[in-house]
Design a protein around this motif. Structure first.
Motif, PDB file in Angstrom:
ATOM      1  N   ILE A   1       0.894  -1.165   0.000  1.00  0.00           N
ATOM      2  CA  ILE A   1       0.000   0.000   0.000  1.00  0.00           C
ATOM      3  C   ILE A   1       0.928   1.210   0.000  1.00  0.00           C
ATOM      4  O   ILE A   1       1.603   1.489   0.989  1.00  0.00           O
ATOM      5  CB  ILE A   1      -0.896   0.033   1.262  1.00  0.00           C
ATOM      6  N   SER A   2       0.968   1.933  -1.123  1.00  0.00           N
ATOM      7  CA  SER A   2       1.963   2.994  -1.294  1.00  0.00           C
ATOM      8  C   SER A   2       1.367   4.389  -1.317  1.00  0.00           C
ATOM      9  O   SER A   2       2.098   5.374  -1.251  1.00  0.00           O
ATOM     10  CB  SER A   2       2.750   2.773  -2.591  1.00  0.00           C
ATOM     11  N   GLY A   3       0.043   4.476  -1.454  1.00  0.00           N
ATOM     12  CA  GLY A   3      -0.573   5.796  -1.477  1.00  0.00           C
ATOM     13  C   GLY A   3      -2.020   5.727  -1.041  1.00  0.00           C
ATOM     14  O   GLY A   3      -2.693   4.713  -1.214  1.00  0.00           O
ATOM     15  N   TYR A   4      -2.472   6.833  -0.448  1.00  0.00           N
ATOM     16  CA  TYR A   4      -3.855   6.913   0.018  1.00  0.00           C
ATOM     17  C   TYR A   4      -4.312   8.351  -0.096  1.00  0.00           C
ATOM     18  O   TYR A   4      -3.570   9.278   0.259  1.00  0.00           O
ATOM     19  CB  TYR A   4      -3.942   6.441   1.478  1.00  0.00           C
ATOM     20  N   GLY A   5      -5.523   8.532  -0.585  1.00  0.00           N
ATOM     21  CA  GLY A   5      -6.104   9.863  -0.645  1.00  0.00           C
ATOM     22  C   GLY A   5      -7.566   9.807  -0.252  1.00  0.00           C
ATOM     23  O   GLY A   5      -8.260   8.836  -0.555  1.00  0.00           O
ATOM     24  N   ALA A   6      -8.038  10.821   0.445  1.00  0.00           N
ATOM     25  CA  ALA A   6      -9.436  10.878   0.871  1.00  0.00           C
ATOM     26  C   ALA A   6      -9.960  12.286   0.683  1.00  0.00           C
ATOM     27  O   ALA A   6      -9.200  13.259   0.768  1.00  0.00           O
ATOM     28  CB  ALA A   6      -9.557  10.469   2.338  1.00  0.00           C
ATOM     29  N   SER A   7     -11.263  12.374   0.417  1.00  0.00           N
ATOM     30  CA  SER A   7     -11.853  13.698   0.195  1.00  0.00           C
ATOM     31  C   SER A   7     -13.367  13.610   0.312  1.00  0.00           C
ATOM     32  O   SER A   7     -13.926  12.524   0.445  1.00  0.00           O
ATOM     33  CB  SER A   7     -11.510  14.204  -1.213  1.00  0.00           C
ATOM     34  N   ALA A   8     -14.018  14.768   0.248  1.00  0.00           N
ATOM     35  CA  ALA A   8     -15.483  14.840   0.215  1.00  0.00           C
ATOM     36  C   ALA A   8     -15.928  15.622  -1.010  1.00  0.00           C
ATOM     37  O   ALA A   8     -15.282  16.589  -1.417  1.00  0.00           O
ATOM     38  CB  ALA A   8     -16.008  15.509   1.476  1.00  0.00           C
ATOM     39  N   ASP A   9     -17.056  15.167  -1.587  1.00  0.00           N
ATOM     40  CA  ASP A   9     -17.650  15.926  -2.694  1.00  0.00           C
ATOM     41  C   ASP A   9     -18.238  17.251  -2.199  1.00  0.00           C
ATOM     42  O   ASP A   9     -18.256  18.229  -2.926  1.00  0.00           O
ATOM     43  CB  ASP A   9     -18.795  15.129  -3.339  1.00  0.00           C
ATOM     44  N   ALA A  10     -18.786  17.231  -0.963  1.00  0.00           N
ATOM     45  CA  ALA A  10     -19.523  18.396  -0.454  1.00  0.00           C
ATOM     46  C   ALA A  10     -20.543  18.855  -1.473  1.00  0.00           C
ATOM     47  O   ALA A  10     -20.609  20.034  -1.848  1.00  0.00           O
ATOM     48  CB  ALA A  10     -18.544  19.522  -0.075  1.00  0.00           C
ATOM     49  N   TYR A  11     -21.349  17.902  -1.939  1.00  0.00           N
ATOM     50  CA  TYR A  11     -22.222  18.189  -3.083  1.00  0.00           C
ATOM     51  C   TYR A  11     -23.655  17.694  -2.879  1.00  0.00           C
ATOM     52  O   TYR A  11     -24.591  18.461  -2.962  1.00  0.00           O
ATOM     53  CB  TYR A  11     -21.590  17.574  -4.343  1.00  0.00           C
ATOM     54  N   HIS A  12     -23.862  16.394  -2.582  1.00  0.00           N
ATOM     55  CA  HIS A  12     -25.212  15.810  -2.546  1.00  0.00           C
ATOM     56  C   HIS A  12     -25.185  14.539  -1.692  1.00  0.00           C
ATOM     57  O   HIS A  12     -24.159  13.859  -1.637  1.00  0.00           O
ATOM     58  CB  HIS A  12     -25.656  15.474  -3.977  1.00  0.00           C
TER      59      HIS A  12
END
Lengths: 416, 79
Positions: free
Chosen positions: A265-276
């Motif tokens: 496991i070499s990379g991880y990214g997380a986020s939110a749409d903040a949309y619907h």
């Protein structure tokens, strides 16, 4: 694979040293991987419990016998979601070669994704309350239904006294869990993390809920063809149960003890749409943030990604939106697969199952096909693997997961 | 042993996964590793089986199977 091209960021690799899978493709990693490699159709069945619902079929783990795994006395104390993940964790820990009798439990963490928790327990006990009154309700209702207990029980099973928690990001939960587990290794809080996800949502009220949203395939007369990611004739997802567990260690530790490393496991990214609440942002802004963060975290350029293990739920909107995201961020070079054509969509378990598949893809140099992909949606301009898997060297895999609530998580795995 | 005792053993084997040949009238529930939640489960199951309400004072970790059967029997008669 070296460090970052720009040299400003040192990559951290977490080694996948153990795998356990309880999926609709099979009870066990070998059985699951074999059926996913074949990609012959959706492993769904019509269920008598779902009779009368517009969608009366789902993907169950075939041949799963909780009594055989946990014993007659213990099996009844766990909701199915915990039974499944305990079985997967036992397989994964055994596979890792680590010995829970001798490890320092204080350095072992447990991070699992769980969406709804003990849905079957809740529904059964609620019926008892209505039919027979409060005195007939099980005193185990609360520990069986609480979503956090999946991790609590795995900690107890292995004497793992490090951080123990459940992540809830809906259909991204398993991926969020693995990313969080990786961070516990990177920070030094743990030396070993047992991570993954679980879900057992095949109850009448939950399937009705998904059905009323219009999210589910209605192919009751052709359940093997029901989950068809990226196909022009897709009509919704097929809800599934399942669990998968990965044992992670720092790469240096794993090499030092001579462990078999499936992948990193070499990379991880997380986020939110903040949309619907349920629809993805058509501009893919949030999902793109997570994908690019995973690339940056791993120090990998977009043109180095060989394969995308897609979220690919088989809904009209997810697959079209995700295809635009992949095309925009990575171009049309990567081979793309959604294993949900076989497994259906196991919600919080899906990201964990797909990370396990991504690790096996890297270890075996084999990209599995997308089941039921007969006619690629003309709007999807990607190299989606159909019919037969492809035996080809794979160095970098991206695994996408997108949850209701607009919660996004992306893992980047590399060859060991 | 009484009919109630036999039915209690059946309840413990079928509902709690205990083996019939490991159950003796003088065993306490604590000895059978039945924790507080298991004992509440037992009162729920016994109420269904025998139609009597038990408390966890009457059926506790130190109660033997024979004592529990006796309490159930007395309550059944009283009803």
């Amino acid at each position: 694979m070296g460090g970052s091209p720009s040299g400003e960021h040192e990559r951290f690799d977490a080694a996948v040293t153990g795998l356990g899978m309880m999926t609709p493709a099979g009870a066990g990693t070998a059985a699951s991987w074999e059926r996913i490699r074949e990609g012959a159709g959706t492993e769904a069945v019509r269920m008598p419990e779902l009779a009368g619902i517009t969608t009366d079929f789902a993907c169950r783990v075939p041949g799963f016998d909780p009594v055989a795994v946990l014993g007659r006395r213990r099996a009844g104390q766990f909701d199915r979601s915990s039974q499944l993940v305990l079985a997967a964790a036992m397989e994964a820990v055994a596979d890792s070669g680590l010995d829970p009798q001798t490890w320092d439990g204080a350095r072992v963490g447990v991070v699992l994704g769980n969406g709804i928790g003990g849905a079957e327990t809740w529904e059964t006990q609620h019926r008892r309350l209505l039919d027979s009154g409060p005195r007939r309700v099980s005193p185990r209702l609360i520990p069986m239904l609480s979503a956090n207990m999946a991790a609590g029980y795995v900690s107890m099973e292995f004497g793992a006294r490090g951080p123990s928690l459940v992540t809830a990001t809906a259909c991204a939960s398993g991926t969020t869990a693995i990313g969080t587990a990786r961070d516990l290794l990177r920070s030094g809080a743990c030396d070993v993390v047992i991570t993954g996800g679980t879900e057992a949502p095949l109850t009448p009220s939950l399937v009705t809920g998904f059905s009323q949203m219009g999210a589910l395939s209605r192919r009751s007369d052709d359940v093997r063809g029901a989950s068809r990611p990226f196909d022009a004739d897709r009509d919704g997802f097929v809800v599934a149960e399942g669990a998968a567990v990965l044992v992670l260690e720092r790469a240096g530790d794993a090499r030092a003890r001579g462990a078999r490393i499936r992948a990193m496991i070499s990379g991880y990214g997380a986020s939110a749409d903040a949309y619907h609440p349920t629809a993805p942002d058509p501009e893919c802004t949030g999902a793109g943030l997570a994908l690019r963060a995973a690339l940056r975290d791993a120090g990998v350029g977009p043109d180095e990604v060989d394969h995308v293990n897609a979220h690919g739920t088989s809904t009209l909107i997810n697959d079209a939106t995700e295809a635009r995201l992949i095309r925009g961020a990575l171009g049309d070079r990567p081979l793309v697969t959604s294993v949900k054509g076989v497994t259906g969509h196991s919600l919080a378990a899906a990201g964990a199952i797909e990370a396990a598949v991504a690790a096996l893809t890297l270890a075996d140099s084999f990209v599995p096909p997308t089941a039921n992909l007969e006619s690629l949606d003309p709007e999807i301009e990607l190299d989606v693997v159909a019919k037969e898997g492809r035996a080809t060297p794979v160095e970098v895999v991206v695994s996408n997961s997108f949850g209701f609530g607009g919660q996004n998580a992306v893992l980047l795995l590399t060859r060991a | 042993m009484s009919n109630v005792y036999d039915r209690l053993v059946k309840l413990l084997t079928e509902g709690f996964g205990l083996e019939a040949d490991e159950l003796n009238p003088d065993d306490t529930f604590g000895h059978l590793e039945m924790d507080s939640l298991a004992l509440v489960e037992l009162t729920v199951a016994a109420e269904e089986e025998f139609g009597v309400a038990l408390t966890n004072d009457e059926v506790g970790p130190d109660s033997t199977l024979a004592q529990a059967a006796q309490v159930i029997e007395q309550k059944t008669v009283a009803v």
